[in-house]
Design an enzyme around this catalytic site. Structure first.
Site, PDB file in Angstrom:
ATOM      1  N   HIS A  73      -9.398   0.507   5.439  1.00  0.00           N
ATOM      2  CA  HIS A  73      -8.115   0.808   6.069  1.00  0.00           C
ATOM      3  C   HIS A  73      -8.330   1.784   7.220  1.00  0.00           C
ATOM      4  O   HIS A  73      -9.216   2.642   7.182  1.00  0.00           O
ATOM      5  CB  HIS A  73      -7.147   1.390   5.041  1.00  0.00           C
ATOM      6  CG  HIS A  73      -5.733   1.435   5.530  1.00  0.00           C
ATOM      7  ND1 HIS A  73      -5.276   2.421   6.370  1.00  0.00           N
ATOM      8  CD2 HIS A  73      -4.674   0.605   5.307  1.00  0.00           C
ATOM      9  CE1 HIS A  73      -4.000   2.206   6.642  1.00  0.00           C
ATOM     10  NE2 HIS A  73      -3.613   1.108   6.006  1.00  0.00           N
TER      11      HIS A  73
ATOM     12  N   ASN B 265       0.856  -1.187   0.000  1.00  0.00           N
ATOM     13  CA  ASN B 265       0.000   0.000   0.000  1.00  0.00           C
ATOM     14  C   ASN B 265       0.892   1.236   0.000  1.00  0.00           C
ATOM     15  O   ASN B 265       1.489   1.582   1.017  1.00  0.00           O
ATOM     16  CB  ASN B 265      -0.913  -0.013   1.232  1.00  0.00           C
ATOM     17  CG  ASN B 265      -1.850   1.172   1.282  1.00  0.00           C
ATOM     18  OD1 ASN B 265      -1.953   1.941   0.330  1.00  0.00           O
ATOM     19  ND2 ASN B 265      -2.542   1.333   2.395  1.00  0.00           N
TER      20      ASN B 265
ATOM     21  N   GLU C 246      -4.927  -5.306  10.815  1.00  0.00           N
ATOM     22  CA  GLU C 246      -3.948  -4.250  11.027  1.00  0.00           C
ATOM     23  C   GLU C 246      -4.260  -3.514  12.327  1.00  0.00           C
ATOM     24  O   GLU C 246      -5.100  -2.609  12.349  1.00  0.00           O
ATOM     25  CB  GLU C 246      -3.967  -3.258   9.867  1.00  0.00           C
ATOM     26  CG  GLU C 246      -3.537  -3.840   8.536  1.00  0.00           C
ATOM     27  CD  GLU C 246      -3.247  -2.749   7.524  1.00  0.00           C
ATOM     28  OE1 GLU C 246      -2.100  -2.670   7.083  1.00  0.00           O
ATOM     29  OE2 GLU C 246      -4.159  -1.970   7.212  1.00  0.00           O
TER      30      GLU C 246
ATOM     31  N   LYS D 230       0.045   4.272  -0.344  1.00  0.00           N
ATOM     32  CA  LYS D 230      -0.633   5.409   0.280  1.00  0.00           C
ATOM     33  C   LYS D 230      -0.426   6.685  -0.550  1.00  0.00           C
ATOM     34  O   LYS D 230      -0.349   6.636  -1.778  1.00  0.00           O
ATOM     35  CB  LYS D 230      -0.186   5.555   1.737  1.00  0.00           C
ATOM     36  CG  LYS D 230      -0.421   4.281   2.550  1.00  0.00           C
ATOM     37  CD  LYS D 230      -0.195   4.464   4.016  1.00  0.00           C
ATOM     38  CE  LYS D 230      -0.457   3.164   4.752  1.00  0.00           C
ATOM     39  NZ  LYS D 230      -0.320   3.304   6.212  1.00  0.00           N
TER      40      LYS D 230
ATOM     41  N   GLU E 228      -6.930   4.392   8.149  1.00  0.00           N
ATOM     42  CA  GLU E 228      -6.898   5.819   7.834  1.00  0.00           C
ATOM     43  C   GLU E 228      -8.220   6.276   7.232  1.00  0.00           C
ATOM     44  O   GLU E 228      -8.632   7.430   7.404  1.00  0.00           O
ATOM     45  CB  GLU E 228      -5.718   6.099   6.906  1.00  0.00           C
ATOM     46  CG  GLU E 228      -4.384   5.940   7.627  1.00  0.00           C
ATOM     47  CD  GLU E 228      -3.274   5.407   6.751  1.00  0.00           C
ATOM     48  OE1 GLU E 228      -3.432   5.383   5.519  1.00  0.00           O
ATOM     49  OE2 GLU E 228      -2.236   4.998   7.312  1.00  0.00           O
TER      50      GLU E 228
END
Length: 315
Positions: A155, A71, A225, A73, A157
């Site tokens: 995710h 990832n 995660e 990002k 975030e």
């Protein structure tokens, strides 16, 4: 049978046969008064029981192929991504691993046109329905048009910075699956949730939102995660990660089906790097990784992909 300690801080009790208090997890003890103690004790016992090695196989509790996702990002420029792609193209990767990278949206075309076909492309997010008047969003249809095969959804975030809720993420997953994209479905707890003993509860609630919405689990990879480990440099120990992976797999078995529990790959994410991936990969319920910062370094990402070799056992 020797029980493995998963304590973050507390000493092991000399008078108890159960696991010590573990910050963020329910006490995995057969005589616990917790209504779910029997289930969690069984999961812990399964983890601690020795597994008979098989000749020339990858030792995994699930039946799926090892899976590693990168990832990227909100990182990169045309120049840096060209260098990263070049490094990935020249890397020697083990054949029995599914490898995916998720560039920023604006660089998907660049990566797709230059990256080896050995590695598939994922998006970092998608809209909840067909495209239209949704400024700033990217539709599943557009992602497929650019060659994406996967999308990362849920995710931390997106959950904790953008504010996406469980049910909304579940609907996103259902739409993406319905349109033919594979989904990397992220779950995980905040530090305060772990410290409050809510790790399992949080993960189960997030899993339920997916289970309530998705038409099938055939093209889903679950990424556990722990939020306290993402981008912090603090990685869950192999035992801590394995313990949650066991619980997730057993939740699938109880609430979906034994077949789904066996086939669904459960990967770990949270400060995974070239130095810690081998020990994490040895855990039988860890079916791969979702990698953040280390995926921006081609040689290190290759090391993580190739950690599958630590799972290979012979009689």
């Amino acid at each position: 049978m020797a029980m493995l300690s998963t304590s973050l801080s507390g000493p092991k009790s000399a008078t108890s046969y159960c696991a010590p208090e573990f910050s963020g997890l329910r006490r995995l003890c057969p005589n616990s008064n917790n209504v779910n103690s029997n289930f969690h004790s069984q999961a812990f016992l399964r983890f601690c029981s020795p597994r008979k090695p098989l000749k020339s196989v990858v030792a995994m509790a699930g039946t799926g192929t090892f899976f590693v996702g990168g990832n990227w990002k909100c990182n990169g420029t045309r120049e840096s991504i060209a260098k990263l792609v070049s490094d990935l193209n020249s890397a020697k990767l083990e054949s029995d691993v599914d490898v995916v990278v998720a560039p920023p949206f604006v660089y998907i075309d660049q990566v797709k046109s230059s990256l080896t076909g050995r590695i598939e492309i994922a998006a970092q997010n998608s809209w909840v329905s067909k495209g239209g008047a949704f400024t700033g969003e990217i539709s599943v249809e557009q992602l497929k048009d650019t060659g994406c095969k996967w999308v990362i959804l849920g995710h931390s975030e997106r959950r904790h910075v953008i504010g996406e809720e469980n049910q909304f993420i579940g609907k996103k997953a259902a739409y993406a699956l319905g349109q033919g994209l594979g989904v990397i479905a992220c779950i995980g707890e905040l530090l305060e949730e772990r410290e409050a003993g809510k790790t399992f509860d949080v993960c189960y609630q997030q899993l339920k939102a997916f289970a309530d919405a998705v038409p099938s689990w055939d093209n889903i990879v679950i990424a556990y995660e722990p939020v306290w480990a993402i981008g912090t440099g603090v990685v869950a120990t192999p035992v801590q990660a394995q313990e949650v992976h066991v619980a997730v797999r057993d939740w699938l078995k109880t609430n979906v089906s034994a077949e789904v529990a066996s086939k669904t790959r459960i990967i770990y994410g949270g400060s995974v790097n070239g130095g810690n991936c081998a020990e994490l990969a040895k855990q039988e319920d860890i079916d791969g990784f979702l990698v953040g910062g280390a995926s921006l370094k081609g040689p290190e990402f290759a090391t993580i992909v190739n950690s599958v070799t630590t799972k290979k056992v012979a009689a």
